[in-house]
Write an enzyme that holds these catalytic residues in place. Sequence first.
Site, PDB file in Angstrom:
ATOM      1  N   HIS A 115      -3.646   6.922   2.791  1.00 61.23           N
ATOM      2  CA  HIS A 115      -4.091   5.603   2.240  1.00 61.23           C
ATOM      3  C   HIS A 115      -5.586   5.405   2.638  1.00 61.23           C
ATOM      4  CE1 HIS A 115      -4.032   1.544   0.854  1.00 61.23           C
ATOM      5  NE2 HIS A 115      -3.803   0.944   2.280  1.00 61.23           N
ATOM      6  N   CYS A 130       0.915  -1.259   0.133  1.00 57.24           N
ATOM      7  CA  CYS A 130       0.022   0.020  -0.013  1.00 57.24           C
ATOM      8  C   CYS A 130       0.822   1.231  -0.075  1.00 57.24           C
ATOM      9  CB  CYS A 130      -0.951  -0.095   1.188  1.00 57.24           C
ATOM     10  SG  CYS A 130      -2.019  -1.448   1.092  1.00 57.24           S
ATOM     11  N   ASN A 177     -10.156  -0.373  -0.751  1.00 54.26           N
ATOM     12  CA  ASN A 177      -8.813  -0.129  -0.528  1.00 54.26           C
ATOM     13  C   ASN A 177      -8.068  -0.893  -1.626  1.00 54.26           C
ATOM     14  OD1 ASN A 177      -5.908  -0.646   0.107  1.00 54.26           O
ATOM     15  ND2 ASN A 177      -6.440  -1.596   2.130  1.00 54.26           N
TER      16      ASN A 177
HETATM   17  O1  UT7 Z   1      -4.021  -1.717   3.637  1.00 52.61           O
HETATM   18  C1  UT7 Z   1      -3.387  -1.966   4.605  1.00 52.61           C
HETATM   19  C2  UT7 Z   1      -3.661  -3.103   5.497  1.00 52.61           C
HETATM   20  N1  UT7 Z   1      -4.971  -3.232   6.074  1.00 52.61           N
HETATM   21  C3  UT7 Z   1      -5.663  -2.734   6.904  1.00 52.61           C
HETATM   22  O2  UT7 Z   1      -5.199  -1.422   7.377  1.00 52.61           O
HETATM   23  C4  UT7 Z   1      -6.742  -2.998   7.656  1.00 52.61           C
HETATM   24  C5  UT7 Z   1      -6.598  -2.905   9.098  1.00 52.61           C
HETATM   25  N2  UT7 Z   1      -7.579  -3.601  10.095  1.00 52.61           N
HETATM   26  C6  UT7 Z   1      -8.915  -3.346   9.980  1.00 52.61           C
HETATM   27  O3  UT7 Z   1      -9.451  -2.327   9.134  1.00 52.61           O
HETATM   28  C7  UT7 Z   1     -10.014  -3.850  10.833  1.00 52.61           C
HETATM   29  O4  UT7 Z   1      -8.996  -4.419  11.874  1.00 52.61           O
HETATM   30  C8  UT7 Z   1     -10.738  -4.958  10.196  1.00 52.61           C
HETATM   31  C9  UT7 Z   1     -11.831  -4.094   9.251  1.00 52.61           C
HETATM   32  C10 UT7 Z   1     -10.131  -5.848   9.373  1.00 52.61           C
HETATM   33  C11 UT7 Z   1     -11.619  -5.634  11.288  1.00 52.61           C
HETATM   34  O5  UT7 Z   1     -12.427  -4.686  12.035  1.00 52.61           O
HETATM   35  P1  UT7 Z   1     -12.338  -4.512  13.736  1.00 52.61           P
HETATM   36  O6  UT7 Z   1     -13.066  -3.578  14.210  1.00 52.61           O
HETATM   37  O7  UT7 Z   1     -10.659  -4.726  14.056  1.00 52.61           O
HETATM   38  O8  UT7 Z   1     -12.742  -5.923  13.986  1.00 52.61           O
HETATM   39  P2  UT7 Z   1     -12.670  -7.185  14.944  1.00 52.61           P
HETATM   40  O9  UT7 Z   1     -11.529  -7.984  14.266  1.00 52.61           O
HETATM   41  O10 UT7 Z   1     -12.027  -6.518  16.428  1.00 52.61           O
HETATM   42  O11 UT7 Z   1     -14.004  -7.952  15.322  1.00 52.61           O
HETATM   43  C12 UT7 Z   1     -14.965  -7.125  16.144  1.00 52.61           C
HETATM   44  C13 UT7 Z   1     -16.064  -8.071  15.989  1.00 52.61           C
HETATM   45  C14 UT7 Z   1     -15.863  -9.447  16.274  1.00 52.61           C
HETATM   46  O12 UT7 Z   1     -17.061 -10.078  16.754  1.00 52.61           O
HETATM   47  P3  UT7 Z   1     -17.189 -10.036  18.502  1.00 52.61           P
HETATM   48  O13 UT7 Z   1     -16.064 -11.023  18.667  1.00 52.61           O
HETATM   49  O14 UT7 Z   1     -17.017  -8.718  18.866  1.00 52.61           O
HETATM   50  O15 UT7 Z   1     -18.551 -10.769  18.488  1.00 52.61           O
HETATM   51  C15 UT7 Z   1     -15.808 -10.198  14.725  1.00 52.61           C
HETATM   52  O16 UT7 Z   1     -16.021 -11.344  14.758  1.00 52.61           O
HETATM   53  O17 UT7 Z   1     -16.566  -7.945  14.569  1.00 52.61           O
HETATM   54  C16 UT7 Z   1     -16.900  -9.230  14.183  1.00 52.61           C
HETATM   55  N3  UT7 Z   1     -16.364  -9.271  12.752  1.00 52.61           N
HETATM   56  C17 UT7 Z   1     -17.385  -8.963  11.653  1.00 52.61           C
HETATM   57  N4  UT7 Z   1     -18.559  -8.862  11.581  1.00 52.61           N
HETATM   58  C18 UT7 Z   1     -19.212  -8.552  10.545  1.00 52.61           C
HETATM   59  C19 UT7 Z   1     -15.153  -9.009  12.113  1.00 52.61           C
HETATM   60  N5  UT7 Z   1     -14.992  -8.939  10.706  1.00 52.61           N
HETATM   61  C20 UT7 Z   1     -16.366  -8.762  10.325  1.00 52.61           C
HETATM   62  C21 UT7 Z   1     -16.981  -8.520   9.292  1.00 52.61           C
HETATM   63  N6  UT7 Z   1     -18.526  -8.703   9.455  1.00 52.61           N
HETATM   64  N7  UT7 Z   1     -16.566  -8.672   7.999  1.00 52.61           N
END
Ligand code: UT7
Length: 332
Positions: free
Chosen positions: A256, A117, A286
């Site tokens: 980004h 990225c 992205n």
């Molecule tokens: O381009 C450079 C590289 N990439 C990035 O910079 C991405 C960086 N990371 C992120 O953008 C975020 O961490 C994500 C979008 C990947 C995930 O979001 P998050 O807020 O960090 O979610 P999380 O992994 O902490 O999960 C929170 C909750 C969980 O449920 P519980 O355990 O609270 O019940 C997950 O199971 O959200 C759930 N979850 C989802 N639910 C619906 C995780 N992904 C999803 C999803 N849809 N796609």
Amino acid sequence: MSKLHAVITGVGGYVPNYRLTNEEISTYVDTSDEWITKRIGIKERRILKPEEGIGITYLAEKALDNFKLKHTFNPLEIEAVIFATSTPDYILPNSASLIASKTGMTNAFGIDVNAACSGFLYGLEVAESFIASGKYKKIMVFAGDVLSCVTDITDRNTYPIFADGCGCAILEPTTEDVGFIDSILRSEGNVEHLHMYGGGSVNPASHESVDERLHFIKQDGKIVFKHAVSSMADTCDELIKKNNLSKEEVTWVVPHQANLRIIDAVANRLGIPIDKVMINIEKYGNTSAGTIPLCLWDWEDKLRKGDNIILTAFGAGFTWGATYIKWGYNPK
Ligand code: UT7
């Protein structure tokens, strides 16, 4: 400034026609429009439908077509093509050579830069150095990715985020007080939290590598999120201070586009109001190396000569950094 350095004198961009909506994604993985909108900030992203013979250089060619709508372009004047991508058409030959041949830039040599990225910032750095050396006068930088070809449709950690798109910029020498001013670029080898293990020399493609889904990007979202915020905010802050800029003098921050919450957090830490931050993640997602030039392309008509612009990125590697440019031209 009388020192020879590079200035961007035109930008272009292209995203494929197909709009992959959150609603459609919700039919493949356990997610929803509400979750993606709230947690990532994307409503739709553009995807290159897998068609034979079409990859990132197809998007680059279209980006150049859009560039030509606003800027004069003589392909024979281009002396170097730099292509920042992690999803080249092929492992070899490189994509810079292919786009140069396809578009008549036959006097140019071509090199690919792989910095995920952060690719556009790394590509600009190379172009700036080439131009500041006095040896080159016209360099085309392309930056973009077709992440849909390395994104696992069964993985809700990545599938809603990644997308396809490509931007380009032409750089020329100047001694005026515009153009490339300064940069801080960093990298840190980390294969654990954001990677694609298959297809390289450690895990060449095999039946097993396909069965184990090694040809898809995997990420530890939370860890990447934290690193992205602190790395981009810290390098921007250092760069702004190093160049004695006040926050008020910064016209635009171009981050980004990985997650709207990352963008908000970086702007907050910097104390820059969000209306000075370019954001188009809601419509393009992205596109990795493509996000920053696609923003510049989207905003081109709003930019004015002398605008102080801070570009910042974070990606796999980890790679990250910030680049300070002064915009070089008024809208045509
Ligand atoms: O381009 C450079 C590289 N990439 C990035 O910079 C991405 C960086 N990371 C992120 O953008 C975020 O961490 C994500 C979008 C990947 C995930 O979001 P998050 O807020 O960090 O979610 P999380 O992994 O902490 O999960 C929170 C909750 C969980 O449920 P519980 O355990 O609270 O019940 C997950 O199971 O959200 C759930 N979850 C989802 N639910 C619906 C995780 N992904 C999803 C999803 N849809 N796609």
